[in-house]
Scaffold this active site. Structure first.
Site, PDB file in Angstrom:
ATOM      1  CG  ASN A  91       0.769  -6.554  -1.882  1.00  0.00           C
ATOM      2  OD1 ASN A  91       0.850  -5.747  -0.959  1.00  0.00           O
ATOM      3  ND2 ASN A  91      -0.398  -6.987  -2.348  1.00  0.00           N
ATOM      4  CB  SER A 122       4.550   8.559  13.483  1.00  0.00           C
ATOM      5  OG  SER A 122       3.683   9.664  13.352  1.00  0.00           O
ATOM      6  N   GLY A 123       4.293   9.510  10.470  1.00  0.00           N
ATOM      7  CA  GLY A 123       4.625  10.548   9.492  1.00  0.00           C
ATOM      8  C   GLY A 123       3.782  10.460   8.252  1.00  0.00           C
ATOM      9  CG  ASN A 125      -0.732   2.542  13.683  1.00  0.00           C
ATOM     10  OD1 ASN A 125       0.324   2.857  14.217  1.00  0.00           O
ATOM     11  ND2 ASN A 125      -1.431   3.383  12.951  1.00  0.00           N
ATOM     12  CB  ALA A 142      -2.955  -3.657  13.204  1.00  0.00           C
ATOM     13  NE  ARG A 148     -14.363   3.617  46.810  1.00  0.00           N
ATOM     14  CZ  ARG A 148     -13.400   2.858  47.302  1.00  0.00           C
ATOM     15  NH1 ARG A 148     -12.608   3.323  48.250  1.00  0.00           N
ATOM     16  NH2 ARG A 148     -13.220   1.627  46.854  1.00  0.00           N
ATOM     17  CB  ALA A 205      -0.924  -0.017   1.204  1.00  0.00           C
ATOM     18  CE  LYS A 221       2.686   5.741  14.661  1.00  0.00           C
ATOM     19  NZ  LYS A 221       1.323   5.372  14.368  1.00  0.00           N
ATOM     20  CG  HIS A 234       2.963   9.671  17.860  1.00  0.00           C
ATOM     21  ND1 HIS A 234       2.009   9.461  16.879  1.00  0.00           N
ATOM     22  CD2 HIS A 234       3.771  10.648  17.392  1.00  0.00           C
ATOM     23  CE1 HIS A 234       2.223  10.278  15.876  1.00  0.00           C
ATOM     24  NE2 HIS A 234       3.293  11.010  16.159  1.00  0.00           N
ATOM     25  CG  ASN A 235      -1.068   7.007  16.543  1.00  0.00           C
ATOM     26  OD1 ASN A 235       0.051   7.463  16.328  1.00  0.00           O
ATOM     27  ND2 ASN A 235      -1.648   6.152  15.735  1.00  0.00           N
ATOM     28  CD  GLU A 270      -2.014  11.618  14.692  1.00  0.00           C
ATOM     29  OE1 GLU A 270      -2.938  11.212  13.971  1.00  0.00           O
ATOM     30  OE2 GLU A 270      -0.874  11.110  14.683  1.00  0.00           O
ATOM     31  CE1 TYR A 271      -6.535   8.917  17.270  1.00  0.00           C
ATOM     32  CE2 TYR A 271      -8.743   9.120  18.176  1.00  0.00           C
ATOM     33  CZ  TYR A 271      -7.844   8.455  17.364  1.00  0.00           C
ATOM     34  OH  TYR A 271      -8.240   7.361  16.650  1.00  0.00           O
TER      35      TYR A 271
END
Length: 482
Positions: free
Chosen positions: A33, A129-130, A103, A77, A445, A12, A183, A186-187, A190-191
């Site tokens: 592939n 990433s990138g 991922n 994944a 509690r 891909a 990673k 990191h994501n 990013e969110y």
């Protein structure tokens, strides 16, 4: 025949660009592939003038590789990774290296690392990433897994990674699933970054009534200062794009956000490890809420805002929004590093937080000048408990706090949702609060469940129960979890 330096499976766009990047750095790649037509299309297209060679089966791929074989998987994944590994194994030998560049969820990487080690195969899970551009020109790479496989891979990956100040944005992260965990975080960050930017955009466009051009100019200006980053840069670019009729393309896009799950995984991990990852959690929930598109449109006429158009000093509000964005970004990264610290304790990883900041400085989606400040903070104090306690960030938050509060109040007055801005501020207020109302919570509690509590006048670790309802029943607690 076995002359290629490295193999790559999965053609891909990310896989193709990564193969071309490796080729550009003098390493011979053999590409395969499952749909072999893609091999021909790649070799006759993007790779036509390269030294890349093709393979049409796992056996042929393995046969064309020097030993120890190094094979990167750029496949979806989950089950596809396991299936690809199974297809490769009959053609590999002890000491060969498989690298998962997708991922993958970090527990899967833990499992694969352990299972393949029993067969003498070194498995590495590498967060990459990138996007397409990074894969082609220099991504951020976060390698983890079996450390025995890293020395053979290190020269290739550090050659193709992004560089900042001549340092490769690729350093060893840790064993097992550590690379994919970092990673994942990191994501998640990013969110958070994307949601914060969207809230700033919403405040300016709806709260201040700015035109697209006016908001575009603000983001362009912000990209020259402390907010200088890839995401601010592309936001300014996006706001400047128009269609053939001169209409802003962004305004033609449906307000229903998608996701691929890594932000959700980050939130789930935070819940499991007891880390207060509030901003990233709200960013994930904001995407869920955006997906209720039809329902929101039915609700909107029932709850029309009573607010009036803004007629004050727009310039000062824009400055406040800037400070809110910067301060909230600091909170998001502080929370992300809190989560990684808890994960390192739980999973036995020796994470270098300064190196992680270095890896994120270039090539990846969250790259920014801001990460240099994070790296310096951890270089100065590798045992730093929280970024907010580093002098640079303490002063930055103090300076931004007044504008941050004003921006949140402005949004509330205008009826504009700010889940990330406001949750960041709530976290900050909680973190700096010497005494939270959890004493009442613990009493509640203990009242309904005899869960017991600690006392301020007794050593930590001693637990007490009050007979709130006069039952006279004894209470005991074998475990106590925060």
């Amino acid at each position: 025949m076995n002359s290629a330096d490295i193999g790559l499976i999965g053609l891909a766009v990310m896989g193709q660009n990564l193969a071309l990047n490796i080729n550009d750095h003098g390493y011979k790649v053999v590409a395969y592939n499952r749909s072999t037509q893609k091999v021909d299309d790649f070799l006759n297209g993007a790779a036509k003038r390269s030294e890349i060679v093709g393979a049409y089966s796992p056996a042929e791929l393995a046969a064309k590789l020097q030993t120890p074989r190094k094979i990167i998987l750029m496949v979806r994944a989950g089950e596809a990774v396991d299936q690809t590994i199974e297809a490769l194994l009959p053609h590999l030998q002890q000491g060969d290296i498989i690298i998962d560049g997708g991922n993958s969820h970090f527990p899967d990487t833990d499992r694969r690392t352990a299972e393949l080690a029993k067969q003498g195969i070194h498995f590495l899970g590498c967060g990459i990433s990138g996007g397409e551009e990074g894969a082609r020109n220099g991504p951020s790479i976060m390698p983890g897994g079996n450390p025995e496989g890293w020395p053979a891979l290190k020269p290739i990956f550090q050659a193709i990674a992004a560089k900042v100040d001549d340092q490769a944005c690729c350093q060893w992260v840790g064993e097992g699933g550590a690379g994919h965990y970092v990673k994942m975080v990191h994501n998640g960050i990013e969110y958070g970054d994307m949601q914060l930017i969207c809230e700033a955009y919403h405040l300016m466009r709806t709260g201040l009534g700015q035109t697209i051009d006016e908001t575009q100019k603000v983001f362009s200006r912000w990209n020259q200062g402390v907010l200088d980053s890839y995401l601010i840069e592309i936001t300014a670019d996006i706001l400047g794009f128009t269609d053939e009729q001169g209409n802003a393309i962004v305004e033609q896009i449906l307000d229903s956000a998608g996701q691929k799950g890594t932000g959700k995984w980050t939130g789930i991990s935070a819940l499991e490890l007891g880390a207060p990852l509030t901003l990233i959690g709200e960013a994930v929930f904001a995407r869920f809420l955006s997906a209720l598109n039809d329902e929101r449109r039915r609700a909107a006429p029932q709850f029309v805002s009573e607010g009036s158009p803004f007629d004050g000093d727009s310039a000062s509000i824009i400055d406040d929004i800037h400070d809110a964005l910067y301060a909230s970004k600091i909170i998001s990264y502080a929370q992300g590093y809190m989560l990684m610290r808890e994960a390192a304790k739980a999973y036995g990883w020796q994470l270098s937080f300064g190196d992680i900041a270095l890896m994120w400085r270039g090539g990846c989606i969250i790259r920014s000048v801001f990460l240099a400040d994070i790296k310096r903070a951890f270089d100065d104090n590798p045992q730093l408990d929280n970024l907010l306690l580093a002098p640079f960030f303490t002063e930055a938050i103090k300076k931004a706090e007044p504008g941050w509060r004003r921006a949140v109040m402005f949004g509330i007055q205008q009826g504009i949702p700010m889940p990330a801005f406001s949750s960041a501020l709530a976290f900050f207020d909680g973190y700096r609060c010497e005494c939270l109302p959890a004493n009442l919570l613990q009493a509640q509690r203990d009242y309904f469940g005899a869960h017991m509590y600690e006392r301020i006048d007794q050593p930590r670790g001693q637990f007490f129960h009050t007979d709130w309802i006069g039952s006279g029943a004894a209470a005991s607690s074998s475990t106590y979890q925060v």
